[in-house]
Scaffold this motif. Structure first.
Motif, PDB file in Angstrom:
ATOM      1  N   TRP A  39       5.831  37.205  53.033  1.00 42.58           N
ATOM      2  CA  TRP A  39       5.905  37.384  54.484  1.00 42.58           C
ATOM      3  C   TRP A  39       5.715  36.027  55.160  1.00 42.58           C
ATOM      4  O   TRP A  39       4.959  35.187  54.675  1.00 42.58           O
ATOM      5  CB  TRP A  39       4.820  38.353  54.967  1.00 42.58           C
ATOM      6  CG  TRP A  39       5.020  39.750  54.499  1.00 42.58           C
ATOM      7  CD1 TRP A  39       4.588  40.298  53.331  1.00 42.58           C
ATOM      8  CD2 TRP A  39       5.734  40.785  55.174  1.00 42.58           C
ATOM      9  NE1 TRP A  39       4.978  41.618  53.227  1.00 42.58           N
ATOM     10  CE2 TRP A  39       5.685  41.944  54.360  1.00 42.58           C
ATOM     11  CE3 TRP A  39       6.402  40.860  56.401  1.00 42.58           C
ATOM     12  CZ2 TRP A  39       6.280  43.156  54.731  1.00 42.58           C
ATOM     13  CZ3 TRP A  39       6.989  42.066  56.770  1.00 42.58           C
ATOM     14  CH2 TRP A  39       6.932  43.192  55.941  1.00 42.58           C
ATOM     15  N   ARG A  64       6.005  40.669  47.394  1.00 47.43           N
ATOM     16  CA  ARG A  64       6.976  40.197  48.382  1.00 47.43           C
ATOM     17  C   ARG A  64       6.289  39.204  49.306  1.00 47.43           C
ATOM     18  O   ARG A  64       5.071  39.223  49.501  1.00 47.43           O
ATOM     19  CB  ARG A  64       7.613  41.342  49.167  1.00 47.43           C
ATOM     20  CG  ARG A  64       6.665  42.219  49.954  1.00 47.43           C
ATOM     21  CD  ARG A  64       7.433  43.281  50.744  1.00 47.43           C
ATOM     22  NE  ARG A  64       6.560  44.290  51.304  1.00 47.43           N
ATOM     23  CZ  ARG A  64       6.958  45.255  52.123  1.00 47.43           C
ATOM     24  NH1 ARG A  64       8.236  45.349  52.477  1.00 47.43           N
ATOM     25  NH2 ARG A  64       6.087  46.139  52.589  1.00 47.43           N
ATOM     26  N   TYR A  71      12.229  36.142  52.526  1.00 48.55           N
ATOM     27  CA  TYR A  71      11.084  36.903  53.004  1.00 48.55           C
ATOM     28  C   TYR A  71      11.355  38.410  52.934  1.00 48.55           C
ATOM     29  O   TYR A  71      12.501  38.869  53.046  1.00 48.55           O
ATOM     30  CB  TYR A  71      10.753  36.532  54.448  1.00 48.55           C
ATOM     31  CG  TYR A  71      10.160  35.155  54.616  1.00 48.55           C
ATOM     32  CD1 TYR A  71       8.882  34.857  54.156  1.00 48.55           C
ATOM     33  CD2 TYR A  71      10.877  34.143  55.246  1.00 48.55           C
ATOM     34  CE1 TYR A  71       8.326  33.593  54.328  1.00 48.55           C
ATOM     35  CE2 TYR A  71      10.339  32.878  55.428  1.00 48.55           C
ATOM     36  CZ  TYR A  71       9.062  32.606  54.962  1.00 48.55           C
ATOM     37  OH  TYR A  71       8.526  31.355  55.116  1.00 48.55           O
ATOM     38  N   GLN A  72      10.277  39.174  52.744  1.00 51.23           N
ATOM     39  CA  GLN A  72      10.257  40.642  52.825  1.00 51.23           C
ATOM     40  C   GLN A  72      11.115  41.332  51.766  1.00 51.23           C
ATOM     41  O   GLN A  72      11.560  42.467  51.961  1.00 51.23           O
ATOM     42  CB  GLN A  72      10.677  41.099  54.232  1.00 51.23           C
ATOM     43  CG  GLN A  72       9.783  40.558  55.329  1.00 51.23           C
ATOM     44  CD  GLN A  72      10.143  41.082  56.699  1.00 51.23           C
ATOM     45  OE1 GLN A  72      10.612  42.217  56.819  1.00 51.23           O
ATOM     46  NE2 GLN A  72       9.920  40.272  57.720  1.00 51.23           N
ATOM     47  N   ALA A  98       2.998  40.245  58.673  1.00 51.59           N
ATOM     48  CA  ALA A  98       2.726  40.984  57.434  1.00 51.59           C
ATOM     49  C   ALA A  98       2.388  42.407  57.838  1.00 51.59           C
ATOM     50  O   ALA A  98       2.019  42.663  58.992  1.00 51.59           O
ATOM     51  CB  ALA A  98       1.575  40.359  56.635  1.00 51.59           C
TER      52      ALA A  98
END
Length: 529
Positions: free
Chosen positions: A160, A158, A145-146, A204
């Protein structure tokens, strides 16, 4: 060339998620999901894609549920050669979900071909095969994630946390237009509720040009609940069901719902709150998926059981073989039986419903959404009789529902998620929901000052030419793949229920003479039309 967003699924319905972005650097998809629901909706899976699969450079995948990933093998079968970008755990789930889906399509084609052979008709091919699924499984590229990555020229993305299922994600995308200026888009995927075992709340950033938000529970609220209260409700339902002396049958999706229920049932047994004889999870797929959950359990949140205790109670029976599944039918009471599919339209749950639904001591407990036209929807809606495997069955079992095991956020949670993502300089698109739910969210957003062209409810295959400041042009398809009215009810499901009701009406007549008179009146009515 402009940046164009096309809605090829989950537009006016809750399945078939598929969005295509065309831009100066190429084309890509966000999700490529299977349509589920009534027969007319499912027929969309057999129709050609409204684009050339070979033209798609890559796929960004929000999560592994079949209504988001289930047409990836078909995409590969017809020419797609690119990678599939997803969270690592999503790739792990796909290893089992896609071959399982392919097996279902092969079985359904084989069964249909037996019927066609008897009628002298040519055979059909399955939607896709296990070989197609295995080829699709060579394509995933996993991420955390991220973490920004560049899947192709002119695009950054990316993932989230979406808080929906293991590996689920919202996808933030920046797509360069012809001038090199990025258009900033957020695809929600499916948004989980605030209170959920295993995952933190959805997350997000804020501030986009365009936001696509799912609307599965638009206009519908669940009772406010904590995880503790949810378990109290489950405890009450289980004890009430077992107190009737029969079995408790729970239709549950193989991914997520089954694992959450096993966690909570295991905790209730550990605490002495319930005392079932046995707890069955009758799903080969769920067995495999549960193993994936165990591998990722150290990163879970809000668990009351340790990773070693998870799914490990000695009363649990995670069933795989057909014979083990058949043996469950010998148990007349005291058991909790969970099986897929969650909407009762396929899989082993239909066998357990057939065995229990006419027993007044038994209980059927729904723990999730039942799409219009599915067997689960007919049972949940109070139909006195349903057809299972071609035979009519009177519904005598106690039918119950609890909503707090849904993996989707309700209306308020979705509205809160949107509010935390604003502003949306161009527009908000409401997707993955029926029109009634989308209208409820449009109304709620209008009350907050977001109205008119700022909030869109696209129909299937609509195309939007995007600028950072707003929509430049909307193109509606000239050849709809389906009448939108068919998303909610099609003639085949209505005919099935009509034939059941007609049979019951004839049975209730006092004499053959009255039955013949009724048939004659119906024939005369048909002749007049």
């Amino acid at each position: 060339m402009t940046v164009t967003l096309s809605f090829h699924g989950a537009a006016g319905t809750v399945t078939g998620s598929c969005y295509r972005i065309s831009h100066p650097g190429g084309e890509f998809l966000v999700d490529c999901g299977l349509f589920q629901g009534n027969k007319t909706v499912r027929a969309l899976n057999e129709k050609p894609f409204p684009f050339r699969p070979a033209d798609i450079d890559y796929v960004l995948l929000t999560h592994a549920h079949i209504d988001h990933a289930g047409l990836l093998p078909k995409l590969v079968k017809y020419g797609f050669e690119g990678p599939i970008h997803a969270i690592e755990a999503t790739a792990g789930l796909m290893d089992y979900l896609l071959p399982d889906s392919a097996g279902i399509h092969e079985y359904e084609a084989e069964r249909e071909n037996r019927r066609r052979a008897r009628k002298g008709k040519p055979p059909i091919d399955p939607l896709y095969t296990k070989e197609d699924a295995q080829e699709a499984l060579t394509r995933p590229v996993g991420y955390e994630y991220q973490t920004w990555f560049e899947p192709g020229p002119g695009v950054k993305a990316r993932f989230w946390n979406a808080g929906h299922i293991l590996g689920s994600a919202s996808i933030e995308v920046q797509v360069d237009d012809a001038s090199g200026k990025p258009i900033h888009i957020l695809f929600s995927g499916d948004i989980g509720p605030d209170e959920k075992v295993f995952y933190l709340e959805p997350d997000a950033p804020a501030g986009f040009d365009y936001i696509l938000c799912e609307s599965t529970y638009g206009g519908r609220e669940r009772d406010d609940y904590s995880l503790e209260k949810r378990r109290d409700v489950l405890k009450t339902e289980i004890n009430r069901a077992l107190g009737r002396g029969g079995n408790l049958v729970i239709p549950a999706f193989a991914v997520e719902r089954s694992q959450e229920l096993l966690h909570d049932i295991g905790l209730l047994i550990k605490n002495g709150d319930i005392d079932p004889q046995l707890v069955f999870l009758d799903s080969p797929l769920a067995r495999k998926v549960t193993a994936v959950f165990k591998r990722h359990s150290k990163g879970f949140h809000d668990m009351e059981l340790s990773p070693d205790e998870l799914f490990a109670d000695n009363r649990f029976r995670i069933v795989e073989s057909v014979q083990e599944s058949k043996d469950i039918n010998k148990i007349n009471g005291g058991a909790i039986i969970m099986a897929a599919s969650g909407m009762c339209d396929a899989g082993r749950i239909k066998h357990h419903l057939r065995n229990n639904i006419s027993d007044p001591k038994s209980t059927v407990l729904f723990v999730g959404y039942q799409a219009p036209g599915t067997l689960g929807n007919f049972i949940q809606s109070g139909s006195p009789e349903v057809r299972i495997h071609g035979e009519n069955h009177v519904v005598r079992a106690n039918i119950r529902s609890i909503g707090n095991y849904s993996a989707h956020g309700d209306h308020t949670e979705l509205m809160d998620w949107i509010a935390e993502r604003l502003p949306a300089h161009g527009a908000i698109f409401l997707t993955h929901g029926e029109d009634e739910g989308r209208k409820a969210m449009q109304k709620a957003l209008a009350e907050k000052g977001l109205s008119g062209d700022k909030v869109r409810a696209p129909q299937l295959d609509d195309r939007f030419e995007l600028r950072a400041t707003g929509i430049a042009r909307v193109v509606h398809t000239d050849a709809p793949r389906i009448d939108p009215e068919q998303f909610n009810a099609d003639w085949t499901s209505e005919y099935t229920q009509f034939s059941i009701e007609l049979g019951n009406l004839l049975t209730r007549k006092k004499s053959d003479k009255e039955r013949l008179e009724l048939i004659k009146r119906l024939k005369d009515e048909l002749a007049a039309n």
